[in-house]
Design an enzyme around this catalytic site. Structure first.
Site: not given
Length: 207
Positions: A124, A161
């Site tokens: 991601s 993230k």
């Protein structure tokens, strides 16, 4: 010694009712107790309480089962460091001498007691240069800033993230992979995000 009010387990006040909006506003919501602490520690405790009020971010209490804790006593290994940078495009003559020596323990680890290493388990964050199975150095002592890459505890899973601190104190965690669709996480009012630490280095296996 002095006294300061700190949070503890909930206890109900049994002496009379409470009028909405009445009384002095607490700096941190929740029941309180009076606890004795040294006078010298009051500034540090007040600073911590102000930080808790100013941001919904909080340190994570748990770590992934497969994280690596950096050893308490690090060995020292000096690697020769060349004077010149090496271009990736056109070759250039190398300097015939060494300018310095580099110890990777000292270079990668700023706070030994607060540093862990984890392997990235997904793609991601590929556009940020982080790929599956990359080794990430995580410093738990750093205060996460806007646009830091962080390791976060979402309650039922850990994730890597990009942290965004938006207007009106909103916090979001963004994925960075333009070739695939990965979710972002947005914290609603009342949500509390647990930050494990800030990613400081990415180590890739090339061969």
């Amino acid at each position: 010694m002095s006294t300061i009010v700190v949070d503890t387990a909930a206890k109900h006040n049994q002496h009379g009712g409470v009028r909405a909006g009445a009384g002095r506003k607490a700096r941190i919501a929740g029941p309180k107790i009076v606890k004795r602490i040294p006078v010298s520690l009051i500034p540090a405790v007040e600073h911590l309480m102000n930080q808790l009020v100013a941001t919904p971010l909080r340190p994570a209490q748990h770590l992934p089962a497969d994280c690596w804790k950096i050893a308490d006593n690090l060995t020292r290994l000096n690697i020769p460091l060349a004077t010149e940078t090496i271009p990736a495009g056109f070759p250039s003559p190398a300097e015939p001498y060494i300018s310095d020596y580099l110890d990777f323990n000292q270079y990668l680890i700023k706070n030994q007691a607060a540093t862990i290493a984890v392997r990235c388990g997904g793609d991601s964050m590929q556009d940020a240069g982080i790929s599956r199975n990359d080794l990430l150095i995580i410093d738990r002592s750093l205060t996460p800033k806007h646009r830091d890459i962080v390791m976060a505890d979402l309650g039922n899973e850990f994730t890597i993230k990009r942290l965004y601190k938006l207007d009106n104190s909103r916090i979001e965690l963004h994925s960075e992979n333009s070739s695939q669709s990965y979710p972002n996480f947005s914290l609603k009012e009342g949500d509390t995000l647990a930050i494990v630490g800030v990613v400081t280095y990415v180590i890739k296996h090339i061969r």
